[in-house]
Structure formats: structure tokens, C-alpha cells
Design a protein around this motif. Sequence first.
Motif, mmCIF file in Angstrom:
data_model
loop_
_atom_site.group_PDB
_atom_site.id
_atom_site.type_symbol
_atom_site.label_atom_id
_atom_site.label_comp_id
_atom_site.label_asym_id
_atom_site.label_seq_id
_atom_site.Cartn_x
_atom_site.Cartn_y
_atom_site.Cartn_z
ATOM 1 N N UNK A 158 9.830 1.403 -2.954
ATOM 2 C CA UNK A 158 10.642 1.659 -1.770
ATOM 3 C C UNK A 158 9.790 1.267 -0.569
ATOM 4 N N UNK A 159 10.144 0.154 0.059
ATOM 5 C CA UNK A 159 9.289 -0.501 1.037
ATOM 6 C C UNK A 159 9.850 -0.360 2.448
ATOM 7 N N UNK A 183 4.298 0.343 2.000
ATOM 8 C CA UNK A 183 4.335 -0.547 3.160
ATOM 9 C C UNK A 183 3.855 -1.902 2.679
ATOM 10 N N UNK A 184 4.498 -2.924 3.171
ATOM 11 C CA UNK A 184 4.146 -4.281 2.779
ATOM 12 C C UNK A 184 3.001 -4.774 3.656
ATOM 13 N N UNK A 237 0.865 -1.176 0.000
ATOM 14 C CA UNK A 237 0.000 0.000 0.000
ATOM 15 C C UNK A 237 0.905 1.232 0.000
ATOM 16 N N UNK A 238 0.527 2.252 -0.807
ATOM 17 C CA UNK A 238 1.348 3.458 -0.856
ATOM 18 C C UNK A 238 0.943 4.431 0.253
ATOM 19 N N UNK A 292 -2.662 5.263 0.711
ATOM 20 C CA UNK A 292 -3.577 4.157 0.994
ATOM 21 C C UNK A 292 -3.981 3.365 -0.234
ATOM 22 N N UNK A 293 -3.373 3.664 -1.386
ATOM 23 C CA UNK A 293 -3.690 2.937 -2.609
ATOM 24 C C UNK A 293 -2.986 1.585 -2.622
ATOM 25 N N UNK A 294 -3.718 0.516 -2.930
ATOM 26 C CA UNK A 294 -3.101 -0.810 -2.955
ATOM 27 C C UNK A 294 -2.230 -0.996 -4.205
ATOM 28 N N UNK A 295 -1.212 -1.820 -4.066
ATOM 29 C CA UNK A 295 -0.375 -2.211 -5.197
ATOM 30 C C UNK A 295 -0.143 -3.704 -5.090
ATOM 31 N N UNK A 296 -0.592 -4.437 -6.100
ATOM 32 C CA UNK A 296 -0.380 -5.877 -6.183
ATOM 33 C C UNK A 296 0.896 -6.090 -6.990
#
Length: 189
Positions: A113-114, A137-138, A62-63, A66-70
Motif C-alpha cells: 500500500x503505497x 513510500x516509494x 520503504x515501510x 524505515x525498512x527497505x523493500x526491493x
Amino acid sequence: MKKPKFSASNIIFLIVIALLIIPQTRQPIQVFLQKGLAMISPSEISADKRETLKTYENWNLVDSKGNPFDFKQAEGKVVFINFWATWCPPCIAEMPSINELYADYKDDVIFLLVSNEKAETIKGFRSKNNYNFEFYQSINNAPTQLQSNSIPQTYLIDKKGSIVMNKSGAANWNSDSVRKLLDDLVASE
């Protein structure tokens, strides 16, 4: 009895030790030292020793908005992954070079960048340093080949899923050799 001799080098050594003990001066000094070490450009893994990702599935991020990234969205693309933290001097030392690289390659490379820190902490760090790239964030564990116990840990993955670079510790990501490699990876089929 002999008097102890205080040479200039002994005095400087004592001052440096004292500064490293004081919490307010410790991190800036460590970052400064790491920037010197981060001048080294990371090296490419030879083609015969590269590991290929087994899967792009089951890693969700999630960025800062709050947007999800798969991670599945990164399949078939060049990907730059950096695991880091705001309290980590080597991470802080290499961030300017990553920001410069991002400025030129953001349209051709996926930058992830996590950090596992709180979103507010990450946003404050990004704002304070005027970084342009997004932080993630993972939500769950990264693929096995991308898991590490140290930070910063950086991976560069080609379009076929091969890990082309695997660097632990600070590096100069804006070097000519990294840029040439990225140019080659982006141009490849």
C-alpha cells in the motif's frame, strides 16, 4: 409574482450542498458516498488482455519503520499493490475492505500500500483506524505498467507477473470474487 416553493427535496439539496462546502463535514460525507460506490467488486482482466510486467527491478520502497523493500523480492509471488493517500475519500472508503483481505491473505500475498505522504501522516492514519497492514513510500518510480495519475489505483499481479486486475477508484476488495481469484492465484504454479 409567484412565491418560490421550497419542497423537502430542495431543502435537503441545499443542506447537502452546505455540508459539502464546510471543510469539517466535506470529507466524512465524501467517504460515506464513496463507501456506497465501493460496494462494487472489481473485475478480472481477461487472460488475452493481460499485460505482463517487463521488470521487477529498479523500484524501491520503504515501510513505516524505515525498512527497505526491493520490488524484486515480489517476483514469482502474488502481489496486491494499492496507490493511495490519507486525504483521498475513495482511498479511505476502500481501506476497511483491504484490511479484511489482508487479515486472511497476508501470509500468501505481498500487500504493498503505497503513498507519497510523510511517514508521520501515514502512521497517524494507520493508528487512528487500527489497520494491520504495512504502508510503504516509494523511493523511486514504479515500473511503467504500474504508473497512474489517479488514486486509488490498485493492481493485482499473479506469480508470472501478469496484471490480473487494474482498478482505478474505490472497490470492495473483500468480495467473494476477489477472494476466489486470490485463492486460485495462490494455488497456481
